[in-house]
Design a protein around this motif. Structure first.
Motif, short mmCIF file in Angstrom:
data_model
loop_
_atom_site.label_atom_id
_atom_site.label_comp_id
_atom_site.label_asym_id
_atom_site.label_seq_id
_atom_site.Cartn_x
_atom_site.Cartn_y
_atom_site.Cartn_z
N GLU A 256 0.83 -1.21 0.00
CA GLU A 256 0.00 0.00 0.00
C GLU A 256 0.86 1.25 0.00
OE1 GLU A 256 -3.63 1.10 2.83
OE2 GLU A 256 -1.72 1.79 3.65
N LEU A 257 0.43 2.23 -0.76
CA LEU A 257 1.07 3.55 -0.82
C LEU A 257 0.10 4.59 -0.27
CD1 LEU A 257 3.31 5.52 -1.97
CD2 LEU A 257 1.89 5.64 -4.04
N ARG A 258 0.61 5.43 0.63
CA ARG A 258 -0.12 6.61 1.10
C ARG A 258 0.65 7.82 0.60
NH1 ARG A 258 -5.04 5.79 4.43
NH2 ARG A 258 -5.03 3.54 4.76
N ASN A 259 0.17 8.42 -0.45
CA ASN A 259 0.95 9.44 -1.14
C ASN A 259 0.54 10.85 -0.78
OD1 ASN A 259 -1.46 8.67 -2.89
ND2 ASN A 259 -0.78 10.53 -3.96
N LEU A 260 1.55 11.72 -0.70
CA LEU A 260 1.29 13.14 -0.56
C LEU A 260 0.52 13.64 -1.80
CD1 LEU A 260 4.80 14.44 0.58
CD2 LEU A 260 2.80 14.09 2.03
N PRO A 261 -0.27 14.71 -1.63
CA PRO A 261 -0.98 15.24 -2.80
C PRO A 261 -0.07 15.54 -3.98
CG PRO A 261 -1.83 16.24 -0.80
CD PRO A 261 -0.64 15.41 -0.40
N GLY A 262 1.18 15.94 -3.73
CA GLY A 262 2.07 16.29 -4.82
C GLY A 262 2.83 15.13 -5.41
N ASP A 263 2.72 13.95 -4.83
CA ASP A 263 3.42 12.77 -5.33
C ASP A 263 2.45 11.89 -6.14
OD1 ASP A 263 5.69 13.59 -4.11
OD2 ASP A 263 5.66 12.12 -2.50
N THR A 264 2.84 11.56 -7.34
CA THR A 264 1.96 10.73 -8.16
C THR A 264 2.18 9.25 -7.85
OG1 THR A 264 1.48 10.00 -10.41
CG2 THR A 264 3.65 10.91 -10.02
N PRO A 265 1.13 8.49 -7.66
CA PRO A 265 1.30 7.05 -7.44
C PRO A 265 1.80 6.33 -8.68
CG PRO A 265 -1.03 7.61 -7.62
CD PRO A 265 -0.27 8.91 -7.54
N ASP A 266 1.59 6.94 -9.84
CA ASP A 266 2.03 6.30 -11.08
C ASP A 266 3.54 6.09 -11.11
OD1 ASP A 266 -0.60 6.33 -11.88
OD2 ASP A 266 -0.39 8.13 -13.12
N ALA A 267 4.29 7.01 -10.53
CA ALA A 267 5.75 6.88 -10.53
C ALA A 267 6.20 5.69 -9.70
CB ALA A 267 6.38 8.16 -10.02
N VAL A 268 5.56 5.50 -8.56
CA VAL A 268 5.89 4.34 -7.71
C VAL A 268 5.52 3.05 -8.41
CG1 VAL A 268 5.36 3.16 -5.54
CG2 VAL A 268 5.72 5.64 -5.57
N ARG A 269 4.33 3.01 -8.98
CA ARG A 269 3.89 1.80 -9.68
C ARG A 269 4.81 1.50 -10.85
NH1 ARG A 269 -0.74 -1.40 -10.97
NH2 ARG A 269 0.17 -2.99 -12.33
N ALA A 270 5.24 2.51 -11.59
CA ALA A 270 6.13 2.30 -12.74
C ALA A 270 7.47 1.73 -12.30
CB ALA A 270 6.32 3.60 -13.51
N ARG A 271 7.97 2.22 -11.17
CA ARG A 271 9.25 1.71 -10.67
C ARG A 271 9.13 0.24 -10.30
NH1 ARG A 271 13.05 4.14 -5.74
NH2 ARG A 271 13.99 2.15 -5.13
N VAL A 272 8.05 -0.12 -9.64
CA VAL A 272 7.87 -1.52 -9.24
C VAL A 272 7.64 -2.39 -10.47
CG1 VAL A 272 6.41 -3.10 -7.92
CG2 VAL A 272 7.01 -0.87 -6.97
N ASP A 273 6.86 -1.90 -11.43
CA ASP A 273 6.62 -2.68 -12.64
C ASP A 273 7.91 -2.94 -13.41
OD1 ASP A 273 3.93 -2.87 -12.15
OD2 ASP A 273 3.33 -1.32 -13.57
N ASP A 274 8.78 -1.93 -13.46
CA ASP A 274 10.05 -2.11 -14.15
C ASP A 274 10.90 -3.18 -13.47
OD1 ASP A 274 12.15 -1.13 -16.12
OD2 ASP A 274 13.18 -0.78 -14.22
N PHE A 275 10.92 -3.13 -12.14
CA PHE A 275 11.71 -4.11 -11.39
C PHE A 275 11.15 -5.52 -11.57
CE2 PHE A 275 12.65 -6.53 -7.52
CZ PHE A 275 14.02 -6.37 -7.43
N THR A 276 9.83 -5.67 -11.45
CA THR A 276 9.25 -7.01 -11.56
C THR A 276 9.33 -7.56 -12.98
OG1 THR A 276 7.02 -6.06 -11.83
CG2 THR A 276 7.70 -6.67 -9.60
N ALA A 277 9.31 -6.67 -13.99
CA ALA A 277 9.46 -7.14 -15.37
C ALA A 277 10.83 -7.77 -15.57
CB ALA A 277 9.25 -5.98 -16.34
N ARG A 278 11.85 -7.16 -14.98
CA ARG A 278 13.19 -7.74 -15.09
C ARG A 278 13.30 -9.06 -14.33
NH1 ARG A 278 16.27 -4.41 -12.39
NH2 ARG A 278 14.93 -2.59 -12.14
N LEU A 279 12.65 -9.13 -13.18
CA LEU A 279 12.64 -10.40 -12.43
C LEU A 279 11.92 -11.49 -13.21
CD1 LEU A 279 11.94 -9.69 -8.64
CD2 LEU A 279 14.11 -10.17 -9.77
#
Length: 384
Positions: A256-279
């Motif tokens: 779970e992510l609890r994001n500040l209004p100025g932080d986009t959840p898409d950036a976190v999801r993209a980082r995790v997706d990139d990592f899991t794609a390589r795995l």
């Protein structure tokens, strides 16, 4: 105040835990409003076992203020209550009962004020909007919001009555939750070379999530309105494998992510997706059957973002005398109202510290103070 307490007592008596119907409560509210000549719209869900309610008091013109709250509550199972949670108990200046502070105290007070609303020479309306499923998915408000957009004249402000001790809250974090499912290849534990361990790969994903959480804490933007003043990420549950002597075929983790209004959840999801794609590519070197998939775990809730010169904040500050913005860590339907175009703040009676726990209560003094807030709001809606 006795009228308020009587209505809240009736509301508490309805078990509106999120996995149950709220229709009995909604019909009670509809009928109570009808006694005062107010026709409410009841908006049923697709299954027909839950509904939201919208009612307007005053002229059908622009500039209305919406008072909104959710009718559902969290469960009482596993909690050690001193009183029957569905029998309101008044003791030493506190009204105890499930939902007393979250949010039946607010709803009951609004309903008790209806005669006062009707007696006032309103020049702009007050709207009552009560939803369902806030405690489970936070999606029950969306059909209600869409109906408001389609049917109401331009609304000046939405006030969500979550318990804030009467403070005006202009910002809250968003919440986004996912589950990541890892599929490996089972094998006898004496021949791990013939399998692909889903739990080993899940552990590597958890390590990456921990690194991401640390980066959010140390490198990302700061939000001084919040405690803690940064976006947070955590892994809540892990499941995997089915026997000690079998290389695990499956693993699942929820995060779970609890994001500040100025932080986009898409950036976190993209980082995790990139990592899991390589795995996943690494796993598939052993077997094409291996997969890693991340899915939304439950509905996301947008953050509530401070609005420059926002009408809701300006109004609420004027009514309360508050000057400084504040934010809260919990999320609410305010994020969805704002996302759909309504100027929104959170401001309600009672303390969030009393919510979701055994012997939930609301202080009578909090209700009395918030009643004064509603009186000032009513007067404002009577002015040119």
């Amino acid at each position: 105040m006795q009228r308020t307490l009587d209505i809240i007592t009736r509301l508490i008596a309805f078990d509106t835990t999120s996995d149950r119907s709220n229709l009995a409560l909604v019909h009670f509210v509809r009928d109570l409003l009808a006694e005062h000549g107010i026709q409410a719209s009841v908006l049923s869900n697709a299954e027909g076992d839950k509904a939201s309610l919208l009612a307007t008091i005053g002229p059908a013109v622009a500039g209305g203020v919406v008072l909104s709250g959710h009718t559902d509550t969290v469960p009482v199972s596993g909690q050690n209550w001193s009183h029957d949670p569905y029998q309101a108990t008044l003791k030493e200046g506190r009204l105890y009962g499930r939902g007393s502070v979250d949010m039946k105290g607010f709803i009951g007070l609004c309903l008790a004020m209806v005669p006062d609303f009707l007696d006032a020479p309103l020049k702009r309306p007050l709207h009552l909007a009560f939803s369902y499923d806030e405690e489970s998915t936070c999606l029950g408000c969306l059909p209600l919001i869409d109906h408001m957009r389609d049917t109401l004249p331009d609304v000046a402000a939405v006030i969500i009555g979550e318990p804030t001790e009467g403070r005006v809250v202009s910002a809250h974090k968003g919440v986004h939750a996912w589950r990541t499912e890892v599929t490996g290849v089972p094998a006898h534990s004496s021949r791990p070379d013939l399998g692909v361990s889903a739990t080993f790969y899940a552990a590597r994903i958890i390590s990456e999530l921990e690194r991401t959480a640390n980066d959010l804490r140390t490198q990302a933007s700061r939000g001084e309105l919040f405690e803690p003043p940064y976006s947070t990420l955590h892994v809540s549950t892990i499941q995997g494998g089915n026997a000690t002597n079998i290389i695990a075929k499956d693993a699942r983790l929820h995060w779970e992510l609890r994001n500040l209004p100025g932080d986009t959840p898409d950036a976190v999801r993209a980082r995790v997706d990139d990592f899991t794609a390589r795995l996943a590519l690494e796993m598939q070197e052993h077997s094409p059957e291996c997969t890693i998939q991340t899915l939304e775990d439950y509905a996301s809730v947008p953050a509530l973002t401070p609005e420059p010169d926002g009408k809701a904040e300006t109004l609420a500050f004027a009514l309360t005398g508050q000057r400084e913005r504040c934010g809260v860590g919990f999320c609410s339907e305010a994020g969805w109202f704002q996302d759909r175009g309504f100027s929104t703040v959170v401001c309600g009676p009672g303390s969030i510290a009393q919510a979701h726990k055994a012997d939930e209560y609301i202080d009578i003094a909090e209700l009395e103070r918030y009643r004064e807030f509603l009186i000032r709001l009513t007067r404002h809606q009577c002015t040119d």
